[in-house]
Every structure is written in C-alpha cells, then in structure tokens.
Design a protein around this motif. Structure first.
Motif, PDB file in Angstrom:
ATOM      1  N   GLY A   7       0.889  -1.168  -0.079  1.00  0.00           N
ATOM      2  CA  GLY A   7       0.011  -0.090   0.106  1.00  0.00           C
ATOM      3  C   GLY A   7       0.988   1.221  -0.061  1.00  0.00           C
ATOM      4  O   GLY A   7       0.277   2.339   0.072  1.00  0.00           O
ATOM      5  N   THR A   8       2.164   0.972   0.062  1.00  0.00           N
ATOM      6  CA  THR A   8       2.974   2.504   0.103  1.00  0.00           C
ATOM      7  C   THR A   8       3.787   2.299  -1.592  1.00  0.00           C
ATOM      8  O   THR A   8       4.434   1.470  -1.783  1.00  0.00           O
ATOM      9  CB  THR A   8       3.787   2.199   1.044  1.00  0.00           C
ATOM     10  OG1 THR A   8       3.260   2.396   2.320  1.00  0.00           O
ATOM     11  CG2 THR A   8       4.928   3.556   0.979  1.00  0.00           C
ATOM     12  N   ALA A   9       3.766   3.585  -2.107  1.00  0.00           N
ATOM     13  CA  ALA A   9       4.699   3.662  -3.225  1.00  0.00           C
ATOM     14  C   ALA A   9       6.103   3.692  -3.081  1.00  0.00           C
ATOM     15  O   ALA A   9       6.582   4.506  -2.283  1.00  0.00           O
ATOM     16  CB  ALA A   9       4.088   4.804  -4.000  1.00  0.00           C
ATOM     17  N   LYS A  10       7.031   2.790  -3.720  1.00  0.00           N
ATOM     18  CA  LYS A  10       8.450   2.727  -3.396  1.00  0.00           C
ATOM     19  C   LYS A  10       8.886   2.946  -4.704  1.00  0.00           C
ATOM     20  O   LYS A  10       8.532   2.410  -6.001  1.00  0.00           O
ATOM     21  CB  LYS A  10       8.784   1.540  -2.890  1.00  0.00           C
ATOM     22  CG  LYS A  10      10.135   1.349  -2.772  1.00  0.00           C
ATOM     23  CD  LYS A  10      10.565   0.064  -2.174  1.00  0.00           C
ATOM     24  CE  LYS A  10      12.295   0.101  -1.954  1.00  0.00           C
ATOM     25  NZ  LYS A  10      13.011   0.107  -2.929  1.00  0.00           N
ATOM     26  N   CYS A  11       9.891   3.819  -4.923  1.00  0.00           N
ATOM     27  CA  CYS A  11      10.643   4.170  -6.283  1.00  0.00           C
ATOM     28  C   CYS A  11      11.927   3.498  -6.409  1.00  0.00           C
ATOM     29  O   CYS A  11      12.679   3.808  -5.523  1.00  0.00           O
ATOM     30  CB  CYS A  11      10.539   5.682  -6.381  1.00  0.00           C
ATOM     31  SG  CYS A  11       9.044   6.519  -6.584  1.00  0.00           S
TER      32      CYS A  11
END
Length: 644
Positions: free
Chosen positions: A118-122
């Motif tokens: 549920g968390t955006a990781k780049c």
C-alpha cells in the motif's frame, strides 16, 4: 365456431392458437422464459423480459454484470465463465476496490514505481535517489580530493586519507605547518568528527602545542629544595605576546620557606612577641599583628567611652559598642531620643516607641517595617483561568474569581458540564466547556457527536467525507465503512491533497524558486550563478571576463586566467574552488574561529572542534600566598590581625 348477432361469427380457439380465425400460434402459452422471466408475444415469435441477473433468449444464462459488481465506476465485461472489471485510472484489483498509488507515477527522473503493502516505492536510476527520485547521489561524481573516499552523508561526504581534512579533503593539517620556532609537524589520529589532527615536536627551549612557549625554568634555580613552576599553558599564550622578561613562572617552596627563590626561612622572620606554628608566625595572647610585627592590645572600654550610664561591651574583634539607658541613643549614648519623632511610619500608619526602637501598625493594604510596601495584588498574575474575573480584598489579603458559565473552582479551572455514562455499543464522551462556559459535545476525528440526556455525547455512524477532509478542492470518495480517498485536482497529491512538489519536497537548491506545473512536475527559477533542473550546477564561465559572473563567494577575490577560466583567492576562514566551504563551520560552541582555525575559549580545553570544561582545580600545594596571608583550600586568607 359460434354464430353471433347479425350473423357475425366468432372463433373459439384451442390452446396454443389465437387470432380472429385461430391462425396465430401463441408462443407464450407455455411460458418458455426461465428464471422468473416475463414472456411477450411478438411477430412470429416471442421475447423474454428477463429478471435482474439473467440474460439469453429464454433467460437461461446468468448475467454477471447486472447489477455492476465493479467499484468506482469501472466497466464490467462478461466473460465465458464470469466477468472482468476494466478499472479507471487510479484503481486496481479484481473489482477495482483498491487504490493504485502508482498511477499517476509519483517517481521522478524515470524512476520505476512499485506498490509495497500500500505504499509507493520508487526504484531510482543513477544518479538519482530519495523517496521520489528527486535527490542526487553525492558520490555519483566523486567530490573528494587527495584520494578521499566518498560516502553518502550530506554533512560529512568524504573519508580523508592520512593528514587531510576539510569537507572535501582539500586541506592538510601540516600544510602550512602550524608549528613555530622550528617545530616539526606530525600527523596524528583525531577524535570525534575530526579524523586527523597534528602534534608539534618542539626543539630544546620551547614547549606548547605549537612550540610557541619558551621554557623559563631551564636556567632558573630555586633554593632550599624549591621547584620552578611555569604557569603558562598553550591555551593561555599567543606566540606574538611572548616577552622573555615577563614570563609567568615562580618557585614553589617547601613548607617553612618563602621568597622569590625560596631563600628565606619563615620562622626566622617572626616578631619576638610571636610564635612559629606550622611554619606560620602567630602573635601571642594580648598581642595583635601579622606575626612578623606584633603590638600589645589596648582595651577600648577603659576608660568607658559610653555617656549617660551607657554600658561598654567588648566584641571578639576588640571593637566595642554601647548599650544605652532608656531614652538615650547614639553610638556613645550621647543623645536623648524618641524614635517616632522622625515619623518613620509611612502611609498613615501608627508609630509606637519601644525604648530606642519603634513599631509601625499598618493600615489594610500595606506591609513592611515602615508600612512602605503595598501588599502585592495577586490579580496581577491573572490566576483566574477560562475568562474568569479576579477581584482582590486587601483587608483579608485574598482574591476571588468570578467564573463564566459552567466553570468553577478556586481559579475557574474546573468544567462542571455533565459527564457521560459508559456504553458497550457506543462511544460516549463528557461534555466540555467552550470559551464562555457553555457546554458542548466535542468532535472525534473530525466527526460531530450528539448529546443524549442521561447518556452524554454519543458518536453516531457517519460518512467520513462529511468532515470534508480533502484540501485544495479535492473530491472525497467513500470506499467502505469509515475509509475514504481524495481525488485531487491538478498539481496536488497526498492523503488529503495537501502536497505539491514545491510545498512538500522543494527540490530547488541554492535559493532557487520552485514553481509547480503539474502533479510532481515542477520548474526551478535559479539564482544567479546556478543552473540545472534543481539549480544544483554552477554556471560555467569560460572565456575572457569570466569573473564578471562573480563566482567567488564569502568575500573571495576572482582572478581571470589567460586560458579563459578563473581562480578564487579565498579569505582565511573559507576554502574550496568558489570559497564556499567554511573552515570553522564545525567549531565547538565553546570555541572561537581565529584565522580559519577553531580555538577553545579560556576555561576550556580541546581541539577547537571539541572543547570540554577545564575543571582541574588547584590545592594549597600549588598556591603561593603573600607574607601576611596563608592558604586554605586553594585560597589565600589573612593571618590574624591583618586587613587584606
């Protein structure tokens, strides 16, 4: 067939047929529509109006897309054995219920977005890093000089080779050499954040951290076992202040000796009316003096200096005072006096004489020996809380608070609104007092509560979007229960649309001005001398007149080269290609920056980058007192009979 009136016939049709001549087949007679479908006769056939959830000529097939099982306005498509949801941008999942935090892509500079729980990781491409790939790797282009090893630490990016110091290893601790008087500079390991430091190997006749202190005790001889002590320390002496004949040194004498070179024996110097006790000259009883000169003590009460039958009283220090008869006063009881004659009592208070002294009886509101002080008004400290009004009664010397509404207590600190009754199936809260003391029900997580008599403030079930949590014109969408998401307008993002790239990340460096263009899209207006997407690059100045752009900072002087480039001549405190590195940026708070070097202040010791309190105390063994004083716990005090 039957005959009707006027010889008109009418056909009575058998089952499955109809029409005036029974020529039409009734296809709906046996209701071919299944699963609750309704049959309707049409030309040469029938049509089934199917119940919700079914389809087909006879409603024999299940319709998975009615009602639409897909969330958030997704399009439902029938498949061979079920259905498939075509989600709108920003959603994902079998039924498009989940938010797709990677659409639109929050990662900058071609970073690849991944949804991790549920968390955006780049995943960033070099030379970029950071949560959204907006930062630049320090070590992508190694900034370290003289073989320094680069590490990703903005405050200390370089691990320097032996002897080199500075943010980018640009300086050497021994170049130029800090040692004076032909001292040899030697590189040593430092401590704390300073990896390398130095020490000076001093030639004969000099000492100190920089070999800047002459040693005065080399050729000076103390007598009678005395020891020559040089009191100067490296922290106390500046090389330019050394004057050979003013050097601060002395002889520490053995007990019983004194003098500049310990040449005199103390007990040989005592007065004939004195005794030598523990190497100190002390006058005998009934004599006074410093031990080296003693005189007989005279009794100041003989003859009696007190007048009018005053009694002379001798003090322990051989001084005297006069105890006067009633009605007399003065140092020698020479005056007849009434203490109330001078009206010492102020503010209309009453004076009462008691021998040579007096007592003032104060009116309400005043205090003090002479009733000169008004009683302090406790209302000045504003003790009444929550808008209460303070009043002071000087007679009783107390204050009272007049409270607003439901506030009560000595200082109006208590809210007397009704308390809640705990319930197992509902959240209940006590009522609170507002600014004027009226009772109200507080909100919980932005949701209003409702007061119920006998129960308290109750939190009803509510839509999380009712509190309008989305900022900057974002549209709130309820997902399920008390969960929601915000559909943000252009340029904004975040849980509640609270962020733009410029407000939350501010990627522009070197005083560049950030301008939002779109979501995670920005432009930097760079200050003079800087360029690049984030203003991180210095504008190259090549060609004649390259100093016109003023590339040298902090008062540095720019010199044009014949090749078209330039050099910056920096002040002592700064270094670097553009004089942008402050040598004293890391000085200890208890240090001063002197000519680009950190020096600990008086009372502290250390490298200048780390200074600690110098708590080394001195005992009596290190203290030399004058002839008429002696040492007690490191301090010189007078001998009996002396005034120092």
């Amino acid at each position: 067939m039957t005959m009707g009136e006027h010889d008109v016939f009418k056909c009575l049709c058998p089952p499955k047929f109809g029409g005036p001549l029974c020529e039409d087949t009734l296809f709906c007679y046996y209701n071919p529509c299944k699963n609750g479908g309704t049959c309707k006769e049409v030309d040469h056939g029938f049509k089934c109006n199917c119940a919700e959830g079914f389809t087909g000529k006879t409603c024999q097939d299940k319709n998975f897309c009615k009602p639409n099982p897909c969330s958030h306005h997704a399009t439902c498509v029938e498949t061979l054995n079920g259905f498939k949801c075509i989600c709108e941008e920003g959603y994902k999942g079998e039924r498009c219920k989940d938010l797709d935090i990677c659409l639109p892509n929050p990662c900058r500079n071609n970073g690849v977005c991944k949804d991790i729980q549920g968390t955006a990781k780049c995943d960033c491409l070099p030379p970029h890093k950071g949560h959204f790939c907006t930062e630049t790797l320090i070590c992508f282009h190694n900034p370290c000089h003289h073989g320094g090893r680069c590490v990703e630490n903005p405050t200390a990016p370089c691990v320097c080779e032996k002897g080199y110091i500075g943010t980018y290893c640009e300086n050497h601790v021994c170049n130029p050499s800090p040692c004076v008087n032909r001292g040899i500079c030697i590189v040593e390991k430092g401590f704390g954040h300073q990896r390398w430091t130095f020490k000076c190997a001093c030639p004969h006749g000099f000492k100190g951290k920089l070999c800047h202190i002459p040693d005065p005790c080399l050729d000076f001889i103390c007598l009678n076992g005395g020891t020559c002590i040089d009191e100067q320390t490296p922290e106390e002496v500046n090389e330019r202040d050394i004057v050979p004949y003013m050097l601060n040194f002395y002889c520490r004498c053995l007990p019983g000796f004194t003098g500049h070179r310990c040449e005199s024996k103390i007990c040989d110097m005592c007065d004939v009316n004195a005794e030598c006790i523990n190497n100190h000259c002390v006058c005998k009883q009934n004599y006074i003096g410093n031990g080296f000169h003693c005189t007989a003590i005279k009794d100041p009460c003989k003859p009696n200096p007190c007048k009018n039958k005053g009694v002379c009283v001798l003090g322990p220090d051989r001084s005297y005072s006069c105890q006067c008869e009633k009605g007399y006063c003065g140092a020698h009881c020479e005056s007849f006096c009434n203490p109330c004659v001078s009206f010492p009592c102020k503010n209309n208070s009453t004076c009462s004489a008691h021998g040579n002294s007096y007592v003032c009886t104060c009116l309400p509101g005043f205090t003090g020996t002479n009733c000169e002080l008004p009683l302090p008004d406790p209302c000045n400290s504003q003790p009444c809380a929550n808008g209460g009004t303070c009043s002071f009664d000087p007679i009783k010397n107390e204050y009272r608070c007049r409270c607003l509404g439901k506030y009560t207590g000595k200082n109006c600190e208590v809210c007397d609104c009704p308390k809640a009754r705990p319930l197992t199936n509902k959240i209940t809260l006590d009522q609170k007092c507002d600014a004027v003391g009226e009772c109200y029900c507080p909100a919980v997580n932005g949701m209003d509560t409702i007061y119920e008599e006998g129960t308290g403030c109750v939190l009803p079930g509510s839509n999380p979007c009712d509190s309008n949590p989305c900022q900057n014109n974002g549209v709130c969408r309820r997902i399920e229960g008390d969960k929601y998401y915000c559909q943000c307008t252009e340029k904004y993002y975040g849980t509640n649309c609270e962020c733009t790239e410029c407000t939350c990340n501010n990627p522009c460096l070197n005083n560049g001005v950030c301008i939002d263009i779109g979501t995670h899209v920005f432009k930097c207006q760079c200050a003079a001398g800087f360029t690049g997407t984030t203003c991180a690059e210095i504008v190259p100045t090549i060609g004649p007149g390259s100093c016109l752009s003023r590339p040298c900072l902090n008062g540095g002087t720019c010199l044009d080269r014949a090749s078209g480039s330039y050099d910056c001549i920096c002040p002592l405190q700064y270094t670097g290609p553009h004089c942008d590195v402050d040598k004293c940026a890391n000085c200890d708070v208890n240090a001063d920056c002197i000519s680009g070097r950190c020096r600990c202040r008086m009372g502290y010791v250390g490298t200048g980058y780390a200074c600690v309190k110098d708590d080394r105390g001195k005992g009596c063994g290190e203290v030399l007192c004058p002839i008429n004083q002696h040492c007690v716990r490191g301090f010189c005090i007078c001998l009996p009979g002396f005034h120092c």
